[in-house]
Motif scaffolding. Structure first.
Motif, PDB file in Angstrom:
ATOM      1  N   THR A 166       0.854  -1.182   0.000  1.00  8.15           N
ATOM      2  CA  THR A 166       0.000   0.000   0.000  1.00  8.15           C
ATOM      3  C   THR A 166       0.893   1.236   0.000  1.00  8.15           C
ATOM      4  N   PRO A 167       0.404   2.386  -0.430  1.00  8.02           N
ATOM      5  CA  PRO A 167       1.236   3.598  -0.433  1.00  8.02           C
ATOM      6  C   PRO A 167       1.832   3.905   0.936  1.00  8.02           C
ATOM      7  N   GLU A 168       1.032   3.702   1.991  1.00  5.37           N
ATOM      8  CA  GLU A 168       1.516   4.001   3.330  1.00  5.37           C
ATOM      9  C   GLU A 168       2.657   3.078   3.728  1.00  5.37           C
ATOM     10  N   ARG A 169       2.469   1.767   3.456  1.00  3.54           N
ATOM     11  CA  ARG A 169       3.513   0.812   3.825  1.00  3.54           C
ATOM     12  C   ARG A 169       4.758   1.015   2.959  1.00  3.54           C
ATOM     13  N   ARG A 170       4.560   1.388   1.705  1.00  3.60           N
ATOM     14  CA  ARG A 170       5.706   1.635   0.828  1.00  3.60           C
ATOM     15  C   ARG A 170       6.543   2.790   1.370  1.00  3.60           C
ATOM     16  N   THR A 171       5.896   3.827   1.867  1.00  2.00           N
ATOM     17  CA  THR A 171       6.612   4.965   2.439  1.00  2.00           C
ATOM     18  C   THR A 171       7.416   4.531   3.658  1.00  2.00           C
ATOM     19  N   GLU A 172       6.821   3.660   4.484  1.00  2.33           N
ATOM     20  CA  GLU A 172       7.526   3.168   5.666  1.00  2.33           C
ATOM     21  C   GLU A 172       8.767   2.367   5.258  1.00  2.33           C
ATOM     22  N   VAL A 173       8.620   1.534   4.232  1.00  5.06           N
ATOM     23  CA  VAL A 173       9.759   0.727   3.776  1.00  5.06           C
ATOM     24  C   VAL A 173      10.852   1.630   3.204  1.00  5.06           C
ATOM     25  N   GLU A 174      10.464   2.635   2.438  1.00  4.69           N
ATOM     26  CA  GLU A 174      11.455   3.555   1.868  1.00  4.69           C
ATOM     27  C   GLU A 174      12.232   4.272   2.966  1.00  4.69           C
ATOM     28  N   THR A 175      11.531   4.680   4.019  1.00  6.55           N
ATOM     29  CA  THR A 175      12.191   5.338   5.146  1.00  6.55           C
ATOM     30  C   THR A 175      13.144   4.381   5.855  1.00  6.55           C
ATOM     31  N   TRP A 176      12.697   3.129   6.012  1.00  4.56           N
ATOM     32  CA  TRP A 176      13.521   2.101   6.656  1.00  4.56           C
ATOM     33  C   TRP A 176      14.781   1.837   5.841  1.00  4.56           C
ATOM     34  N   LEU A 177      14.644   1.743   4.511  1.00  5.85           N
ATOM     35  CA  LEU A 177      15.790   1.481   3.644  1.00  5.85           C
ATOM     36  C   LEU A 177      16.767   2.659   3.616  1.00  5.85           C
ATOM     37  N   ALA A 178      16.242   3.865   3.710  1.00  5.83           N
ATOM     38  CA  ALA A 178      17.101   5.052   3.675  1.00  5.83           C
ATOM     39  C   ALA A 178      18.096   5.055   4.825  1.00  5.83           C
ATOM     40  N   ALA A 179      17.746   4.396   5.912  1.00  8.41           N
ATOM     41  CA  ALA A 179      18.639   4.341   7.070  1.00  8.41           C
ATOM     42  C   ALA A 179      19.542   3.112   7.046  1.00  8.41           C
ATOM     43  N   ARG A 180      19.391   2.289   6.002  1.00 10.68           N
ATOM     44  CA  ARG A 180      20.167   1.049   5.917  1.00 10.68           C
ATOM     45  C   ARG A 180      20.710   0.885   4.502  1.00 10.68           C
ATOM     46  N   PRO A 181      21.808   1.568   4.177  1.00  9.76           N
ATOM     47  CA  PRO A 181      22.368   1.559   2.811  1.00  9.76           C
ATOM     48  C   PRO A 181      22.671   0.165   2.277  1.00  9.76           C
ATOM     49  N   ASP A 182      23.172  -0.738   3.122  1.00 11.66           N
ATOM     50  CA  ASP A 182      23.513  -2.079   2.649  1.00 11.66           C
ATOM     51  C   ASP A 182      22.262  -2.821   2.184  1.00 11.66           C
ATOM     52  N   LYS A 183      21.203  -2.730   2.980  1.00  9.09           N
ATOM     53  CA  LYS A 183      19.960  -3.408   2.613  1.00  9.09           C
ATOM     54  C   LYS A 183      19.333  -2.737   1.402  1.00  9.09           C
ATOM     55  N   ALA A 184      19.450  -1.419   1.320  1.00 10.33           N
ATOM     56  CA  ALA A 184      18.913  -0.692   0.167  1.00 10.33           C
ATOM     57  C   ALA A 184      19.598  -1.132  -1.116  1.00 10.33           C
ATOM     58  N   ALA A 185      20.906  -1.373  -1.042  1.00 10.64           N
ATOM     59  CA  ALA A 185      21.648  -1.830  -2.220  1.00 10.64           C
ATOM     60  C   ALA A 185      21.191  -3.225  -2.636  1.00 10.64           C
ATOM     61  N   GLU A 186      20.930  -4.069  -1.651  1.00 16.22           N
ATOM     62  CA  GLU A 186      20.446  -5.421  -1.958  1.00 16.22           C
ATOM     63  C   GLU A 186      19.077  -5.372  -2.630  1.00 16.22           C
ATOM     64  N   VAL A 187      18.193  -4.546  -2.103  1.00 19.92           N
ATOM     65  CA  VAL A 187      16.850  -4.405  -2.678  1.00 19.92           C
ATOM     66  C   VAL A 187      16.934  -3.812  -4.078  1.00 19.92           C
ATOM     67  N   ALA A 188      17.843  -2.875  -4.276  1.00 15.72           N
ATOM     68  CA  ALA A 188      18.030  -2.294  -5.610  1.00 15.72           C
ATOM     69  C   ALA A 188      18.466  -3.371  -6.602  1.00 15.72           C
ATOM     70  N   GLY A 189      19.279  -4.320  -6.133  1.00 18.80           N
ATOM     71  CA  GLY A 189      19.689  -5.435  -6.983  1.00 18.80           C
ATOM     72  C   GLY A 189      18.505  -6.307  -7.373  1.00 18.80           C
ATOM     73  N   TRP A 190      17.593  -6.540  -6.415  1.00 22.90           N
ATOM     74  CA  TRP A 190      16.376  -7.312  -6.740  1.00 22.90           C
ATOM     75  C   TRP A 190      15.551  -6.589  -7.796  1.00 22.90           C
TER      76      TRP A 190
END
Length: 272
Positions: free
Chosen positions: A21-45
């Motif tokens: 949902t848009p709300e949950r997507r925003t929460e995930v984006e905020t969570w990833l912004a604080a975790r560069p390593d995980k963000a890079a992994e998700v970007a790979g997916w």
């Protein structure tokens, strides 16, 4: 923002697939912004999804056979019957008896799959021969008729080199490679292409795997992109180090020309 619900692996996959949902997507984006390593992994997916969609997008829209409809399966008599207590007890005894044997036999499932071994072999062969000048191929494109008949006979499948001229690539030639994996299954054919900038891509072809199932995968290994697919006739892995859009375009052209078509239509490598 404070997350009331922790971000899980399921959330991350749903994020990549655009299922939040848009709300949950925003929460995930905020969570990833604080975790560069995980963000890079998700970007790979996300990159893998985009690459697969570019190459195999049409197959995702194919109709699911009615026999696989989960609603029909759930309503079938076999799905609604309840097992008797003695059946459950017998099943438990059998599972206990097989536990030790499965623990030993299951060791094979911890090994890389045939698909992964095949892709690894294709990438290794590309990395080895793409750097060669005089010995990049065994048979040059100037002797194309011999190249085609030789590789087709050895792989025991008709192999027609794809035409990649519209994408700026000409056939350099090809070679025969030994079987892949710990227990080699048949030889492989490698076709090599080169463009005006001397960038090269290779096409690694084998006969179908023993299970003969349709499969596809995109992966990046050792700074090389590999597009793999299989059907009941062949497997094919396109390997290269090109800009993403160009690599996808070349791989898609190879896929379109080598994919077996039961109607034997124009552009099919089989039945023409």
């Amino acid at each position: 923002m404070t997350n009331l619900v922790p971000i899980s692996e399921t959330d991350l996959h749903a994020f990549v697939d655009g299922k939040l949902t848009p709300e949950r997507r925003t929460e995930v984006e905020t969570w990833l912004a604080a975790r560069p390593d995980k963000a890079a992994e998700v970007a790979g997916w996300q990159r893998q999804n985009e690459a697969l969609a570019a190459l195999f997008g049409g197959t995702a829209d194919e109709t699911v056979p009615s026999r696989l409809d989960p609603h029909l399966i759930a309503r079938s008599p076999a799905a609604t019957r309840q097992p008797a207590r003695w059946q459950l007890a017998a099943a438990a005894v059998v599972m206990l008896a097989l536990g030790g044997a499965l623990g030993w036999a299951g060791r094979d499932y911890l090994k890389p799959s045939e698909r992964q071994e095949l892709i690894a072999s294709a990438v290794s062969a590309h990395a080895l021969y793409v750097k060669e000048n005089r010995h990049a191929v065994e048979v040059a494109a100037a002797d194309k008729d011999h190249l085609v008949s030789w590789l087709s006979n050895r792989v025991e499948r008709p192999i027609t080199p794809p035409d990649l001229a519209p994408d700026g690539f000409t056939l350099v030639g090809g070679r025969l490679l030994p079987g892949y994996g710990e227990q080699p299954i048949g030889p492989a054919a490698q076709l090599m292409y080169e463009n005006a900038a001397q960038e090269r891509v290779t096409v690694y072809i084998t006969a179908a795997l023993p299970d003969r199932r349709t499969d596809r995968e995109f992966t990046a290994r050792d700074n090389l992109d590999a597009f793999y697919w299989a059907n009941d006739k062949i497997t094919c892995t396109v390997v290269g180090d090109l800009p993403e859009a160009q690599m996808q375009a070349v791989a898609k052209k190879v896929y379109q020309q080598l994919t077996w078509r039961p109607d034997g239509g124009t552009g099919a490598a089989w039945g023409t």
